[in-house]
Design a protein around this motif. Structure first.
Motif, PDB file in Angstrom:
ATOM      1  N   PHE A 216       0.985  -1.133  -0.003  1.00 10.71           N
ATOM      2  CA  PHE A 216       0.005   0.246   0.032  1.00 10.71           C
ATOM      3  C   PHE A 216       1.146   1.104   0.138  1.00 10.71           C
ATOM      4  O   PHE A 216       2.157   0.963   0.436  1.00 10.71           O
ATOM      5  CB  PHE A 216      -0.786   0.077   1.164  1.00 10.71           C
ATOM      6  CG  PHE A 216      -2.109  -0.863   1.328  1.00 10.71           C
ATOM      7  CD1 PHE A 216      -3.354  -0.304   0.819  1.00 10.71           C
ATOM      8  CD2 PHE A 216      -2.275  -2.220   1.557  1.00 10.71           C
ATOM      9  CE1 PHE A 216      -4.416  -1.290   0.671  1.00 10.71           C
ATOM     10  CE2 PHE A 216      -3.026  -2.993   1.495  1.00 10.71           C
ATOM     11  CZ  PHE A 216      -4.323  -2.501   1.189  1.00 10.71           C
ATOM     12  N   ASN A 217       0.554   2.336  -0.496  1.00 13.36           N
ATOM     13  CA  ASN A 217       1.216   3.379  -0.715  1.00 13.36           C
ATOM     14  C   ASN A 217       0.545   4.999  -0.063  1.00 13.36           C
ATOM     15  O   ASN A 217       1.051   5.870  -0.077  1.00 13.36           O
ATOM     16  CB  ASN A 217       1.804   3.733  -2.148  1.00 13.36           C
ATOM     17  CG  ASN A 217       0.674   4.279  -2.884  1.00 13.36           C
ATOM     18  OD1 ASN A 217      -0.528   3.991  -2.470  1.00 13.36           O
ATOM     19  ND2 ASN A 217       0.925   4.313  -4.184  1.00 13.36           N
ATOM     20  N   GLN A 218      -0.719   4.823   0.595  1.00  8.83           N
ATOM     21  CA  GLN A 218      -1.262   5.875   1.262  1.00  8.83           C
ATOM     22  C   GLN A 218      -1.918   5.441   2.543  1.00  8.83           C
ATOM     23  O   GLN A 218      -2.581   4.430   2.356  1.00  8.83           O
ATOM     24  CB  GLN A 218      -2.203   6.397   0.290  1.00  8.83           C
ATOM     25  CG  GLN A 218      -1.545   7.268  -0.804  1.00  8.83           C
ATOM     26  CD  GLN A 218      -2.831   8.028  -1.667  1.00  8.83           C
ATOM     27  OE1 GLN A 218      -3.968   8.267  -1.306  1.00  8.83           O
ATOM     28  NE2 GLN A 218      -2.228   8.884  -2.778  1.00  8.83           N
ATOM     29  N   LEU A 219      -1.965   6.204   3.368  1.00 16.83           N
ATOM     30  CA  LEU A 219      -2.870   6.243   4.602  1.00 16.83           C
ATOM     31  C   LEU A 219      -3.604   7.565   4.921  1.00 16.83           C
ATOM     32  O   LEU A 219      -3.005   8.570   5.093  1.00 16.83           O
ATOM     33  CB  LEU A 219      -1.854   5.692   5.814  1.00 16.83           C
ATOM     34  CG  LEU A 219      -2.892   5.981   7.356  1.00 16.83           C
ATOM     35  CD1 LEU A 219      -3.678   4.702   7.459  1.00 16.83           C
ATOM     36  CD2 LEU A 219      -1.918   5.813   8.365  1.00 16.83           C
ATOM     37  N   GLY A 220      -4.958   7.541   4.785  1.00 14.66           N
ATOM     38  CA  GLY A 220      -5.813   8.574   4.933  1.00 14.66           C
ATOM     39  C   GLY A 220      -6.170   8.765   6.507  1.00 14.66           C
ATOM     40  O   GLY A 220      -6.356   7.833   7.020  1.00 14.66           O
ATOM     41  N   LEU A 221      -6.046   9.926   6.765  1.00 17.32           N
ATOM     42  CA  LEU A 221      -6.635  10.184   8.257  1.00 17.32           C
ATOM     43  C   LEU A 221      -7.603  11.339   8.135  1.00 17.32           C
ATOM     44  O   LEU A 221      -7.414  12.438   7.940  1.00 17.32           O
ATOM     45  CB  LEU A 221      -5.307  10.684   9.218  1.00 17.32           C
ATOM     46  CG  LEU A 221      -4.261   9.852   9.529  1.00 17.32           C
ATOM     47  CD1 LEU A 221      -3.295  10.469  10.358  1.00 17.32           C
ATOM     48  CD2 LEU A 221      -4.596   8.402  10.123  1.00 17.32           C
ATOM     49  N   HIS A 222      -8.745  10.948   8.591  1.00 17.07           N
ATOM     50  CA  HIS A 222     -10.003  11.696   8.604  1.00 17.07           C
ATOM     51  C   HIS A 222     -10.012  12.060  10.011  1.00 17.07           C
ATOM     52  O   HIS A 222     -10.621  11.241  10.949  1.00 17.07           O
ATOM     53  CB  HIS A 222     -11.089  10.871   8.171  1.00 17.07           C
ATOM     54  CG  HIS A 222     -12.563  11.539   8.440  1.00 17.07           C
ATOM     55  ND1 HIS A 222     -13.111  12.328   7.595  1.00 17.07           N
ATOM     56  CD2 HIS A 222     -13.307  11.753   9.466  1.00 17.07           C
ATOM     57  CE1 HIS A 222     -14.424  12.863   7.676  1.00 17.07           C
ATOM     58  NE2 HIS A 222     -14.307  12.401   9.206  1.00 17.07           N
ATOM     59  N   PHE A 223      -9.542  13.245  10.754  1.00 16.65           N
ATOM     60  CA  PHE A 223      -9.231  13.607  11.929  1.00 16.65           C
ATOM     61  C   PHE A 223      -9.990  14.533  12.275  1.00 16.65           C
ATOM     62  O   PHE A 223      -9.912  15.357  13.664  1.00 16.65           O
ATOM     63  CB  PHE A 223      -7.698  13.782  12.283  1.00 16.65           C
ATOM     64  CG  PHE A 223      -7.373  15.306  11.389  1.00 16.65           C
ATOM     65  CD1 PHE A 223      -7.462  16.456  12.192  1.00 16.65           C
ATOM     66  CD2 PHE A 223      -6.559  15.168  10.311  1.00 16.65           C
ATOM     67  CE1 PHE A 223      -6.736  17.263  11.701  1.00 16.65           C
ATOM     68  CE2 PHE A 223      -6.062  16.186   9.740  1.00 16.65           C
ATOM     69  CZ  PHE A 223      -6.143  17.536  10.321  1.00 16.65           C
ATOM     70  N   SER A 224     -10.953  15.136  11.658  1.00 13.59           N
ATOM     71  CA  SER A 224     -11.826  16.234  12.054  1.00 13.59           C
ATOM     72  C   SER A 224     -13.306  15.929  11.768  1.00 13.59           C
ATOM     73  O   SER A 224     -13.436  15.518  10.523  1.00 13.59           O
ATOM     74  CB  SER A 224     -11.542  17.696  11.425  1.00 13.59           C
ATOM     75  OG  SER A 224     -12.605  18.654  11.710  1.00 13.59           O
ATOM     76  N   ASP A 225     -14.430  16.113  12.422  1.00 12.61           N
ATOM     77  CA  ASP A 225     -15.740  15.590  12.262  1.00 12.61           C
ATOM     78  C   ASP A 225     -16.557  16.141  13.336  1.00 12.61           C
ATOM     79  O   ASP A 225     -16.010  16.903  14.185  1.00 12.61           O
ATOM     80  CB  ASP A 225     -15.844  14.092  12.252  1.00 12.61           C
ATOM     81  CG  ASP A 225     -17.114  13.805  11.066  1.00 12.61           C
ATOM     82  OD1 ASP A 225     -18.242  14.490  11.490  1.00 12.61           O
ATOM     83  OD2 ASP A 225     -16.841  13.142  10.344  1.00 12.61           O
TER      84      ASP A 225
END
Length: 532
Positions: A216-225
């Protein structure tokens, strides 16, 4: 038919290795080239390591068994390569030192740095200077008791070391012959919703190690909600939730990811999903004509709202150095009302002022998205937004370079993927039918299984279960498995890691190799268990 470029790279001295991706080469013995009948690019089987006979005769090697599978293997006769503590890892280029040290430690070898000499058992890492090849491609030759891994960029060389690691882990021996390999898709991602369910830094780091080994080459961080803002802030510390990652922890996460050629992609979703920010700034919250607040939505007619979000985007650009940047853009509640203009007259007035008498709230929301894209573009970033942030009723076009994160067709007014593809947009596949792991399984969601992804999904299946036409394949950059924290207490971190284990492996198999898998699902699962 598997494509084979006619690229022939320079040879690595003393090993005689073809180093361009898909370079012509035989089994490593002299100058002969393997015939088509010798090619075992789709085979996943492996014979036990042969025992030398008095005649030193070996059976033809079989393709390595890895996840994702290698795309081409030219077999050869020989014993293969097995690690020993006395063997060295050497590099031909100083910039490969990180990759060399990592694989040396993993296989129990000695890291010897830059060396020009040749010793028995050496693993040599080299850059081949082929600027025209995919930077994530590599060639690996096992011949004469040595291993050489070469590629045009350190990313490709790293992936070659992942193949070697899996070969040793799965069977103890890297088979004789030449592997030539590259990914079908440039985006291979996992996204974590750390806003609604905070994760420990250690757990995220463990996932990075797992992702790296799987290419894999990306890690997404959804850190605001609405439920939380989970990373320390210097510009607006008032918006940060009590349970959060410090910037020092994030820097370690980003550094660990970079060492495994994984880009960490941040997401501050706006103009919706900003509830945690609005808890500290209620004056910026959108309210309807009766004064009722719209949960999580900022008032996009208020310039102070744009200033606050841009402050955060600018601050976190210093923390996340990669190019991709997720802007969100979905589920703005003003546009989910039955009568948006009547319900939110201040937005309707602002739209007319900005875009003329015929403009509506969708135009104003699209202008907001474009403005945020301008902000991150000025910081050297490439913007990405959810597909339902592209409004069909808007006369203001979204900027052409905003990539589409296509996740669903279930939203009201959601358009088919073809609408984006025919407009020439590039798309990342987040298909919620296959790739959404939503904690607690709310609404119609069920936990995805690796078997279903493996047997039914491809990157062209963007919505539901039907693929888009093959002519659009090049516009589909890849895909992302996503873990959402809707009901955060439904599973522990450990349960999530176990639950996504096989879906991750199935997803990357389909993103790396465009051909139908050679292994059955049961065989693939058994291989995953063997590799760990």
């Amino acid at each position: 038919m598997r494509r084979r470029a006619l690229i022939i790279g320079a040879a690595v001295a003393a090993f005689g290795v073809g180093v361009g991706l898909w370079a012509s080469g035989g089994d490593g013995g002299g100058s002969s080239v393997a015939s088509p009948s010798q090619s075992q690019s789709r085979s996943q089987g492996r014979s036990p390591s042969p025992t030398p006979s008095p005649t030193r005769s070996y059976p033809m090697s079989e393709a390595p068994r890895t996840i994702p599978s290698v795309r081409d293997h030219t077999p050869a006769r020989g014993p293969g390569w097995r690690p020993r503590a006395s063997y060295r890892v050497v590099v031909s280029d100083a910039e490969l030192s990180d990759e060399g040290k990592l694989i040396a430690g993993e296989l129990g070898l000695k890291y010897a740095g830059e060396r020009g000499d040749v010793r028995a058992g050496d693993v040599r890492l080299a850059l081949n200077g082929d600027e025209g090849a995919d930077p994530e491609s590599y060639a690996m030759t096992v011949r004469g008791g040595h291993v050489t891994i070469s590629g045009p960029d350190d990313a490709g060389v790293f992936y070659g070391t992942r193949t070697l690691k899996q070969e040793v882990r799965g069977g103890g021996t890297a088979p004789e012959g030449v592997v030539r390999d590259e990914p079908a898709k440039p985006v291979r991602a996992l996204m974590l919703d750390i806003a609604r369910k905070p994760y420990s830094a250690g757990w995220i780091e463990d996932r990075i190690r797992e992702l790296g080994d799987l290419k894999f080459n990306q890690l997404g961080l959804h850190f605001s909600d609405d439920q939380g803002f989970r990373i320390e802030s210097d510009t607006h510390p008032e918006v940060v939730s009590e349970e959060h990652l410090t910037k020092a922890q994030v820097r370690r996460i980003v550094g660990l990811a970079a060492g495994r050629h994984i880009t960490v992609v941040p997401e501050i979703d706006s103009p919706g999903h900003l509830g945690a920010v609005l808890d500290a700034h209620p004056e910026l919250q959108l309210r309807n004509a009766q004064g009722v607040p719209a949960r999580g939505a900022v008032d996009i007619s208020d310039p102070d709202a744009a200033e606050l979000v841009d402050d955060l985007l600018g601050e976190y650009a210093q923390l996340f150095p990669g190019a991709p940047w997720h802007l969100g853009g979905d589920e703005y509640l003003a546009l989910m009302a039955s009568d948006p203009e009547g319900s939110y007259p201040q937005l309707a007035a602002a739209a007319r002022e900005a875009y003329g008498p015929g403009a509506g709230i969708a135009d104003l929301a699209t202008g907001w998205l474009n403005d945020r894209a301008d902000t991150v573009r000025a910081l050297g970033r490439t913007p990405l937004a959810w597909n339902d942030g592209f409004y069909r009723s808007s006369n203001v076009p979204p900027d052409k370079d905003i990539q589409v994160a296509y996740w669903t067709g279930k939203e009201i007014g959601a358009r088919e993927p073809a609408a984006y593809l025919q407009a020439g947009r590039r798309v990342v596949n987040y298909n919620d039918e296959f790739l959404y792991y939503v904690l607690g399984e709310p609404q119609t969601f069920v936990y995805p299984t690796g078997e279903r992804i493996y047997t039914q999904w491809t990157p062209r299946v963007l919505r539901g279960t039907d693929p888009v036409p093959a002519g659009h394949d090049d516009q589909i950059l890849g895909g992302s498995f996503a873990v959402w924290g809707d009901l955060p207490r439904s599973q522990t971190q450990e349960q999530i890691a176990a639950g996504i284990r096989m879906p991750l492996r199935a997803t990357v198999q389909k993103l790396w190799d465009p051909d139908p898998p050679a292994l059955s699902w049961d065989e693939f699962r058994a291989l995953a268990d063997k590799l760990g």
